[in-house]
Design an enzyme around this catalytic site. Structure first.
Site, PDB file in Angstrom:
ATOM      1  N   LYS A  22      -1.769   0.231 -21.811  1.00 11.40           N
ATOM      2  CA  LYS A  22      -0.881   1.158 -21.096  1.00 11.40           C
ATOM      3  C   LYS A  22      -0.750   0.764 -19.624  1.00 11.40           C
ATOM      4  O   LYS A  22       0.350   0.723 -19.073  1.00 11.40           O
ATOM      5  CB  LYS A  22      -1.429   2.580 -21.229  1.00 11.40           C
ATOM      6  N   ASN A  23      -1.867   0.446 -18.975  1.00 14.63           N
ATOM      7  CA  ASN A  23      -1.828   0.139 -17.547  1.00 14.63           C
ATOM      8  C   ASN A  23      -1.153  -1.200 -17.252  1.00 14.63           C
ATOM      9  O   ASN A  23      -0.750  -1.453 -16.118  1.00 14.63           O
ATOM     10  CB  ASN A  23      -3.237   0.168 -16.953  1.00 14.63           C
ATOM     11  N   ARG A  92       2.928   8.312 -12.577  1.00 14.36           N
ATOM     12  CA  ARG A  92       2.375   7.626 -11.421  1.00 14.36           C
ATOM     13  C   ARG A  92       2.943   6.220 -11.256  1.00 14.36           C
ATOM     14  O   ARG A  92       3.216   5.762 -10.152  1.00 14.36           O
ATOM     15  CB  ARG A  92       0.848   7.567 -11.571  1.00 14.36           C
ATOM     16  N   CYS A 116      -0.968  12.101 -13.567  1.00 15.40           N
ATOM     17  CA  CYS A 116      -2.114  13.003 -13.577  1.00 15.40           C
ATOM     18  C   CYS A 116      -2.624  13.212 -12.158  1.00 15.40           C
ATOM     19  O   CYS A 116      -2.745  12.261 -11.379  1.00 15.40           O
ATOM     20  CB  CYS A 116      -3.246  12.412 -14.429  1.00 15.40           C
ATOM     21  N   ARG A 121      -3.874  10.246  -3.797  1.00 13.15           N
ATOM     22  CA  ARG A 121      -3.717   8.813  -4.096  1.00 13.15           C
ATOM     23  C   ARG A 121      -2.558   8.300  -3.259  1.00 13.15           C
ATOM     24  O   ARG A 121      -1.455   8.109  -3.751  1.00 13.15           O
ATOM     25  CB  ARG A 121      -3.470   8.607  -5.593  1.00 13.15           C
ATOM     26  N   ASP A 124      -0.141   4.389   1.127  1.00 11.67           N
ATOM     27  CA  ASP A 124      -0.117   3.714   2.423  1.00 11.67           C
ATOM     28  C   ASP A 124      -0.397   2.220   2.299  1.00 11.67           C
ATOM     29  O   ASP A 124       0.156   1.410   3.063  1.00 11.67           O
ATOM     30  CB  ASP A 124      -1.092   4.371   3.405  1.00 11.67           C
ATOM     31  N   ASP A 306     -11.467   5.167 -15.536  1.00 10.93           N
ATOM     32  CA  ASP A 306     -10.761   5.733 -16.690  1.00 10.93           C
ATOM     33  C   ASP A 306     -11.661   5.928 -17.903  1.00 10.93           C
ATOM     34  O   ASP A 306     -11.261   6.573 -18.869  1.00 10.93           O
ATOM     35  CB  ASP A 306      -9.577   4.841 -17.090  1.00 10.93           C
ATOM     36  N   ILE A 328     -14.136   6.185  -7.378  1.00  6.63           N
ATOM     37  CA  ILE A 328     -12.703   5.915  -7.294  1.00  6.63           C
ATOM     38  C   ILE A 328     -11.932   7.213  -7.102  1.00  6.63           C
ATOM     39  O   ILE A 328     -11.156   7.358  -6.148  1.00  6.63           O
ATOM     40  CB  ILE A 328     -12.205   5.189  -8.564  1.00  6.63           C
ATOM     41  N   ARG A 400       0.753  10.628 -23.074  1.00  7.10           N
ATOM     42  CA  ARG A 400       1.190   9.701 -22.027  1.00  7.10           C
ATOM     43  C   ARG A 400       0.551   8.328 -22.201  1.00  7.10           C
ATOM     44  O   ARG A 400       1.121   7.322 -21.782  1.00  7.10           O
ATOM     45  CB  ARG A 400       0.809  10.233 -20.634  1.00  7.10           C
TER      46      ARG A 400
END
Length: 430
Positions: A22-23, A92, A116, A121, A124, A306, A328, A400
């Site tokens: 997914k990522n 996201r 989510c 987050r 910048d 995760d 994180i 998702r």
């Protein structure tokens, strides 16, 4: 309203095949628009985020087909249109359109991303990278406006103040067609970074060092279409490995890259989970007893943030107290109150999760809410461990990121299904 119903108390057995990452997918799909001809992605997971990205591309005139985990993206007739709201806000990964549009058109308007909520987050680092390449970036009315001078983006040296997967990928997108050389220092090293760089190189980019903390990019003028197979989803794999240790009577997890999960698997071994590791599969054997462990999430190759939520229910079966510290996302603790509702002996102390486990501890089914994607995975595993029925609300958060999760669980012998009821307002009912 949609709820996932989990009838617990069953031991699961069999095989499960892991889908594409997914990522990776949510970055590879925006990356494809940088090409001037069609890109074919193989192994794309059939998840809600992918369908949202498909809709966004179609709004920009991109031809997209998606069937049997294969996505064909043809950006030949693509136009740059403002995307201040709508689908762009729902996930996201929409921020990857910033770098992709900047690289392709030299400009873009992108709504601030959603997804989510796991605490602040900020983008910048992304903005710092774009500005270093010569872009001007401003935020107005909930949207980010990106613009390049007439002479285009220029390669430069960029140091990431923090290790960030999103910022590393976004700067790669902007830099691949910039004039000259770009060097990204303190770059993220995740397997998904390598996957994205592989796609871009297959498209004609010149990227070296992906997977290390220094990525070097020589800008090119054009990128072309190609065919690319997505890596397996290491987070989905870790979720099923935790599930197998918690409620399995022998489960083989297929399409796994062991090296992507070494830190996670080492914790399972430390707990006493017995596994047979093959070239592209891992079999988890029935667990007799488990030891408590301490877990601290850190950037890859450390323990993935995760995976701290999916492993939490397993810690409830360990004989003693375990501690989880997420460096994180410190606010990634919303699964704990839901586990407590199910009878778990767990608490949040400052930025640390404390779990008092016992081989004899029992969870009981009840109504819970999936506050985010991985919290949902945690509650599914807890529901499978529990006595009785667990009803999980906010199911869209789970859909998702987990491909065909109901079918995969049922194939292992789980009694799970989706319940859809009409959401009748109180005043209408009266």
């Amino acid at each position: 309203m949609k709820k996932m119903i989990v009838n617990g108390g069953r031991r699961l057995k069999g095989e499960v095949t892991i889908s594409g990452a997914k990522n990776s997918a949510v970055a590879l799909i925006p990356a494809a628009i940088l090409a001037d001809s069609p890109v074919v992605l193989e192994g794309v997971p059939d998840i809600k985020d992918v369908h949202s990205l498909k809709e966004i591309l179609e709004l920009m005139g991109v031809q997209v087909s998606f069937e049997n985990h294969r996505m064909t993206i043809n950006p030949e007739n693509m136009v740059s249109v403002p995307m201040p709201s709508g689908k762009i806000n729902s996930l996201r990964a929409s921020y990857y359109f910033m770098g992709a549009l900047l690289g392709k058109f030299g400009e873009g308007v992108v709504g601030l991303p959603g997804g989510c909520y796991l605490g602040p987050r900020p983008i910048d680092l992304h903005v710092k990278g774009f500005e270093a390449l010569g872009a001007t970036v401003s935020t107005e009315h909930g949207a980010t406006y990106l613009k390049t001078q007439e002479d285009g983006l220029k390669g430069t040296r960029i140091f990431m103040d923090m290790v960030s997967i999103g910022a590393t990928i976004n700067v790669m997108f902007a830099a691949v067609k910039a004039e000259g050389r770009t060097i990204i220092e303190n770059a993220a090293r995740e397997p998904e970074i390598i996957d994205v760089a592989t796609l871009l190189n297959n498209m004609g980019a010149k990227i070296r060092g992906a997977g290390t903390n220094e990525i070097r990019i020589e800008g090119v003028k054009e990128l072309h279409g190609c065919r690319h197979s997505i890596i397996p989803d290491r987070i989905e794999a870790g979720t099923y490995l935790a599930l197998a240790a918690a409620v399995g009577d022998g489960i083989r997890v297929q399409n796994v890259i062991y090296e992507h999960l070494e830190s996670f698997i080492s914790k399972l071994v430390e707990m006493g989970v017995e596994m047979t590791i093959e070239e592209d599969a891992i079999t988890v054997h029935p667990v007799k007893s488990l030891k408590p462990v301490n877990i601290t999430t850190i950037p890859y190759p450390g323990f993935a943030t995760d995976l701290q939520q999916p492993i939490t229910p397993l810690l409830l079966k360990a004989d003693g107290e375990s501690f989880v510290t997420d460096t994180i996302y410190e606010q990634r603790v919303n699964h704990i109150p839901e586990l407590v509702r199910m009878g778990a002996n767990a608490r949040v102390e400052s930025n640390m999760i404390a779990i008092s486990g016992s081989p004899d501890s029992e969870l009981h089914g009840t109504d819970v809410k999936a506050s985010d994607l991985r919290a949902g995975a945690c509650l599914i595993i807890a529901g499978l461990m529990a006595n009785g029925t667990t009803r999980i609300a906010n199911v869209d958060n789970i859909l998702r990121g987990y491909d065909n999760i109901i079918e995969k669980l049922r194939h292992l012998g789980a009694d799970v299904y989706m319940e859809i009821t009409e959401d009748i307002r109180k005043d209408e009912a009266e």
